[in-house]
Design an enzyme around this catalytic site. Structure first.
Site, mmCIF file in Angstrom:
data_model
loop_
_atom_site.group_PDB
_atom_site.id
_atom_site.type_symbol
_atom_site.label_atom_id
_atom_site.label_comp_id
_atom_site.label_asym_id
_atom_site.label_seq_id
_atom_site.Cartn_x
_atom_site.Cartn_y
_atom_site.Cartn_z
ATOM 1 C CG HIS A 463 -1.938 1.057 1.275
ATOM 2 N ND1 HIS A 463 -1.901 2.096 2.185
ATOM 3 C CD2 HIS A 463 -3.040 1.275 0.520
ATOM 4 C CE1 HIS A 463 -2.936 2.898 1.990
ATOM 5 N NE2 HIS A 463 -3.644 2.429 0.989
ATOM 6 N NE ARG A 593 -11.959 10.276 4.447
ATOM 7 C CZ ARG A 593 -11.095 9.415 3.954
ATOM 8 N NH1 ARG A 593 -9.880 9.816 3.665
ATOM 9 N NH2 ARG A 593 -11.409 8.154 3.771
#
Length: 713
Positions: A463, A593
């Protein structure tokens, strides 16, 4: 297997002088953590709040309605599907907050029904009427005049009817397979001769636009009008079932389990194994059934029986299903109803000159920090890779690709580099969820061009966002690097907020060389100079640095503090370390977030921790850390989640240049400013919009846009 531990940063003691209160250490029903699934639904609720905000341009509200729906689809396909699988298998593994899979599913179902109805009502009662006032109408068949109906009937006959396949259900015709996320009409028809009733399913085709554009004769002011495709089909069911009476028809939609595991140890060819599992994805078990709220009990019972859906998985929705399709409406050319276009700025270091300066000569003078979308991706990161591909002095390019765009200039540059005889290595993560098919295509295209394509490590997703360029300069070899928080995707770089470091620092180049050797070969590298690398190094590295802040605070250092920005904060070990920091008096400020399982502001546990969330025009996506006592700044790809820290290769890099750390500090200062509009998390798990008691409210993202337009602002 990558097993990095940084020798230059010795492991700190786990702040033994500070321990969590015994009242907060129960193994089950632990009140230290919020439930991660409910926290995610709270995040999507904040997305919905943007759709409700009348201060936003109208079509931007439409966009957030579509994003809410799309988010929810993925949540059910992956997270709810995983919980259902555990429940069905009888696994008693409880969440960190002590809930069983079944208890979580029940809470999710209740919360989801509330949010889904609210979502539908925001569109029906607020956004749709406001759109109509501006000449953008989403209309029903019953609202059309005769001339419009005749014109659309011709369109139906010519363009839609040929692709429809009504499927009867009776003794000779079994109930058809309903693919995930498809929109369908459940129809009951009555035989006029016998009076017998029969069920049929009509799939709304997914290879045509969901909304049919209509030029209305009876409403000159309605410049843009849209008729849902299911309305058009419903109005012509008599054409599909001639000689039959249409007794009733209703819209429904099913969501299926789209999560799967590839048995990498068993399968020698990962590409073939993944393609086999992708083919199975559409046949996953149902996890949600959405129906129009006017569906009769009889029809619903039939669907529950034939689809093998639990009644608790039914979501009844007023109005239209699948509002993710509203992105088509958002696409109308009505700039007055959208945000004012923002043109990213070329970073000053790469600014245009009379004689353009290469990225490489710029980086030899010093590191460059970029923040997208405020700083242009195309004139910084993309230019870096394209210049490397074209430069005859470049010997090799090594890059990770997790997600990229459909017409990727990054991939094109790598192909050009390979064609020019450079050694090009692309680590393509073909297990990137919902991008698997696209990444398989990219991998094959790259291989055909002569790029060395690697699929990563068994059992881990790669990732990290890294690129290494090796260049001959005279008699020396110099390495140039990019390490970022976002994907190499020019399209999302205009929508996602991300940080990237471009550098020619020798120690970072050496680290990336070692990392790529671990990813592509059999290296067992365990030491890195300036990086933290998961699955072994990020969690321990972060916790060690939290412990240092605790020790500094205990020693009387007033500069001790922790600032953290991430998409999610779920990992219990990191959360507990932050709790210990709070108990020691270290101020902890968090900008998250999405999901946050930490409880801030709890007396005797987290009184010195504050958590806020910023949502807006751009998707906040960067991961950043600041440790005050040591004045260390880190950026990277890793969120504080189990999957990132244990099951992925992630990279965090320390930013050392004072010019760049000042930029990162400014970003933190802006996001954490008491005047900045945000949502604040309370200890009971509730999110409250803030500030609500001051006149000088500021917008974090708008401030960053202004700083690029007017650097002196």
């Amino acid at each position: 297997m990558v097993a990095p531990v940084s020798p230059s940063i010795p492991t700190a003691p786990p702040a033994a002088t500070v321990s969590l209160p015994s009242t907060h250490t129960a193994d089950l029903a632990d009140d230290r953590y919020l439930n991660r699934e409910l926290s995610w639904l709270d995040f999507n609720s904040r997305v919905l709040a943007l759709a409700e905000d009348p201060s936003l341009p109208l079509l931007e509200r439409v966009k957030f309605l579509a994003i809410f729906a799309s988010n929810l689809d993925e949540f059910f396909m992956v997270r709810v599907a995983g919980l259902k699988r555990r429940d069905e298998m009888g696994l008693s593994v409880r969440s960190a907050d002590g809930l069983s899979p079944r208890e979580q599913l029940a809470l999710i179902a209740r919360r989801n029904q509330e949010l889904s109805v609210k979502h539908a009502r925001v569109f029906l009662d607020e956004v749709r009427p406001a759109l109509a006032d501006q000449g953008v109408s989403v209309i029903a068949w019953s609202e059309l005049g005769e001339s419009d109906r005749r014109r659309l009937s011709v369109y139906f006959t010519d363009q839609v009817f040929p692709v429809l396949t009504p499927l009867a259900v009776d003794h000779a015709h079994p109930f058809p397979y309903i693919s995930g996320l498809s929109l369908n009409l459940a129809v009951t028809v009555k035989d006029r001769a016998t009076g017998g009733e029969h069920f049929a399913r009509v799939k709304v085709p997914d290879n045509v636009d969901r909304f049919v554009r209509v030029r209305r004769d009876d409403s000159p002011g309605a410049i843009d009008a849209f008729l849902p495709m299911e309305d058009l089909i419903s109005a012509h069911l008599d054409v599909l079932f001639p000689g039959m009476e249409i007794a009733e028809h209703h819209v429904f939609r099913i969501t299926r389990n789209a999560d799967f595991e590839v048995e990498e140890d068993r399968d020698e060819d990962l590409l073939q194994a993944l393609e086999r599992e992708l083919a199975r994805r559409r046949f996953g078990s149902p996890v949600r059934l959405e129906v129009s709220d006017d569906m009769t009990d009889h029809m619903l019972e039939l669907l529950l029986r034939e689809l093998d859906v639990d009644p608790g998985d039914v979501v009844q929705v007023p109005g239209l299903l699948d509002l993710s399709s509203l992105m088509q409406v958002y696409g109308v050319d009505r700039p007055a109803l959208k945000d004012v276009p923002f043109v990213p700025a070329t970073p000053p270091a790469f600014g245009e000159r009379e004689t353009p300066k290469s990225v490489f000569s710029t980086l030899r003078e010093g590191d460059v920090l970029v923040q997208h979308p405020y700083d242009s991706f195309s004139t910084s990161v993309q230019r870096f890779i394209e210049q490397a591909a074209a430069d005859p002095q470049v010997l090799a390019i090594k890059q990770t690709l997790y997600r990229t765009s459909g017409d990727s200039p990054i991939v094109d540059a790598l192909i050009d580099a390979a064609s020019a005889g450079k050694q090009v290595v692309a680590l393509v993560e073909i297990k990137a969820r919902f991008d698997e098919q696209a990444n398989i295509r990219w991998a094959r295209k790259l291989e055909q061009a002569g790029v060395h394509v690697v699929y990563g490590l068994v059992g881990l997703k790669t990732h990290c966002k890294t690129c290494l360029v090796v260049r001959r300069e005279g008699s020396h070899i110099r390495r140039y690097c990019h390490i970022g928080t976002g994907n190499y995707n020019p399209k999302t770089a205009r929508l996602y907020e991300d940080i990237g470091l471009l550098t020619a620092a020798p120690e970072i180049g050496a680290d990336l060389t070692d990392l790529f050797n671990s990813l592509t070969g059999y290296s067992r590298k365990s030491e890195y100079r300036n990086l933290l690398v998961a699955p072994y190094g990020v969690r321990t590295g972060i916790i060690d640095r939290i412990a240092r802040e605790i020790d500094a605070k205990v020693a009387g250092d007033g500069s001790a503090r922790i600032r953290l920005k991430a998409n999610a904060l779920v990992d219990e070990q990191v959360i507990d370390a932050l709790y210990r920091a709070s108990l020691a008096g270290v101020p902890v400020q968090i900008v998250v977030r999405g999901i946050c399982a930490l409880r801030p502001g709890v007396v005797g546990l987290s009184e010195n921790i504050e958590v806020r969330s910023i949502l807006g025009r751009f998707l906040e996506h960067s991961r950043m850390f600041h440790f005050g006592a040591t004045d260390e700044f880190w950026i990277g790809s890793a969120d504080m989640m189990h999957r990132n820290l244990d099951r992925r290769v992630e990279v965090m890099v320390q930013v050392k240049d004072p010019r760049l750390t000042a930029q990162l500090s400014d970003i933190f200062d802006s996001a954490l400013d008491p005047r900045t509009r945000c949502w604040v998390l309370h200890g009971d798990g509730s999110w409250v919009a803030s500030p609500h008691d001051r006149d000088d409210v500021r917008e974090h993202q708008q401030a960053l846009m202004r700083s690029r337009i007017d650097p002196g602002a």
